[in-house]
Design a protein around this motif. Structure first.
Motif, PDB file in Angstrom:
ATOM      1  N   LYS A   1       4.673   3.917  -4.016  1.00 15.21           N
ATOM      2  CA  LYS A   1       4.288   5.084  -4.808  1.00 15.21           C
ATOM      3  C   LYS A   1       4.629   4.865  -6.283  1.00 15.21           C
ATOM      4  CE  LYS A   1       3.155   7.173  -1.002  1.00 15.21           C
ATOM      5  NZ  LYS A   1       1.746   7.397  -0.639  1.00 15.21           N
TER       6      LYS A   1
ATOM      7  N   ASP B   1       0.812  -1.222   0.000  1.00 17.51           N
ATOM      8  CA  ASP B   1       0.000   0.000   0.000  1.00 17.51           C
ATOM      9  C   ASP B   1       0.843   1.268   0.000  1.00 17.51           C
ATOM     10  OD1 ASP B   1      -2.448  -1.225  -0.098  1.00 17.51           O
ATOM     11  OD2 ASP B   1      -2.685  -1.334   2.075  1.00 17.51           O
TER      12      ASP B   1
ATOM     13  N   SER C   1      -2.849   1.390  -5.927  1.00 23.48           N
ATOM     14  CA  SER C   1      -3.100   2.720  -6.471  1.00 23.48           C
ATOM     15  C   SER C   1      -3.429   2.642  -7.958  1.00 23.48           C
ATOM     16  CB  SER C   1      -1.872   3.614  -6.258  1.00 23.48           C
ATOM     17  OG  SER C   1      -1.918   4.755  -7.088  1.00 23.48           O
TER      18      SER C   1
END
Length: 329
Positions: free
Chosen positions: A46, A43, A89
């Motif tokens: 990036k 999680d 993401s």
């Protein structure tokens, strides 16, 4: 969508897996892919920088290069594509797909004839997963536009004016695009409106802007014509007893793109509040009007503009009959 490369203190570093991914030992490659999947599913992970992404995809490209048995290739192609679905993401997942296409364009010229078919298969898997990713995120408009930008932007497989992009990539994409979209819809319970025109835009734009006659023809015969044939066939089949047969209408043993047609027509029915039998006609007109609109762009090649206007006129007449006044010349 952003293609951020900003680093933070909590950002895990991209693991140095290149030499392991390209190992001659299958066990080593498999272990490297599992490590990568663990990293991508974090999680706190990036968006990668362009350099990190290029290095990773260099390794993944040659990981697939080293797979030499059909069953191994099939399994690995699905495994690599499905990595996009483990990334939490959406922005990072789209970045991963961007890296795939950058690698395909960059490395394509070096693929020999013995390996080309397995890379065609890998592309098919990634197209399918891209649609599944967009479905999971309810056809997020920003994500759809980002994917379109990847496909048709500079260096993308559908870029009309980048001579470094192999034409065979756009041909293969046109061949499989609607088929893979239909498959993705078949396994999904998503009830959100399919943005068909948005998804078709890169191909319509390529048809307009390409200087290559073969590319223009391939976009029509492989993608737009089969879709319009199916929509117009359905739109006019209910009137068979009262209208003269149209030149393109034909009997078929099976329907093409059933899930695409069902999805766009179902939501058209809700929006237009009319019987479902009329929906294919509306969708066909929307596709044709998108072609007409792009044909009018100042950057559209003159030869392509004439063909696109002629296409619009011919197919609209199949739906509505010859116009009373003058049509598009």
């Amino acid at each position: 969508m952003s293609d951020s490369s900003n680093s933070t203190a909590s950002k895990p570093e991209v693991p140095a897996l290149g030499k392991y991914l390209a190992s001659t030992e299958k066990k080593t490659r498999d272990k490297a892919i599992k490590s990568l999947a663990t990293f991508l599913s974090d999680d706190s992970q990036k968006s990668m920088s362009p350099l990190e992404r290029a290095k990773l995809w260099k390794g993944l490209f040659y990981c697939f290069w080293m797979s030499d048995k059909p069953l191994v290739q099939q399994e690995l192609s699905s495994e690599l594509a499905n990595l996009a679905l483990v990334i939490p993401s959406l922005d990072s997942a789209v970045g991963f797909i961007r890296g795939f296409w950058e690698a395909m364009v960059r490395e394509w010229a070096g693929i020999d004839r013995y390996r080309i078919n397995k890379y065609y298969m890998l592309i098919r898997r990634f197209v399918n997963v891209t649609f599944r990713l967009l479905l999971e995120h309810e056809w997020n408009p920003e994500a759809c536009n980002a994917i379109n930008d990847i496909l048709q932007g500079s260096g993308g497989p559908l870029c009309p004016d980048d001579k470094k992009v192999p034409a065979s990539l756009s041909y293969h994409l046109a061949d499989i695009y609607l088929e893979e979209l239909d498959k993705a819809l078949d396994i999904s319970n998503n009830d959100h409106n399919l943005p068909l025109i948005t998804l078709l835009k890169p191909f319509i734009n390529l048809s307009a802007y390409t200087p290559n006659k073969i590319t223009y023809s391939r976009m029509q015969t492989a993608l737009l014509t089969p879709l319009l044939d199916e929509l117009i066939f359905r739109a006019t089949s209910s009137n068979d007893e009262t209208t003269e047969p149209q030149p393109r209408k034909r009997k078929r043993s099976s329907e093409a793109y059933p899930n695409i047609i069902e999805s766009v027509c179902k939501h058209t029915s809700k929006a237009q509040d009319m019987p479902s039998a009329e929906n294919p006609q509306i969708v066909a007109k929307e596709v044709l009007n998108a072609v007409f609109e792009v044909a009018g762009h100042t950057d559209t090649k003159d030869a392509n503009r004439r063909k696109m206007y002629a296409l619009w006129k011919q197919r609209m007449e199949e739906i509505e009959g010859p116009p009373e006044g003058d049509g598009v010349n």
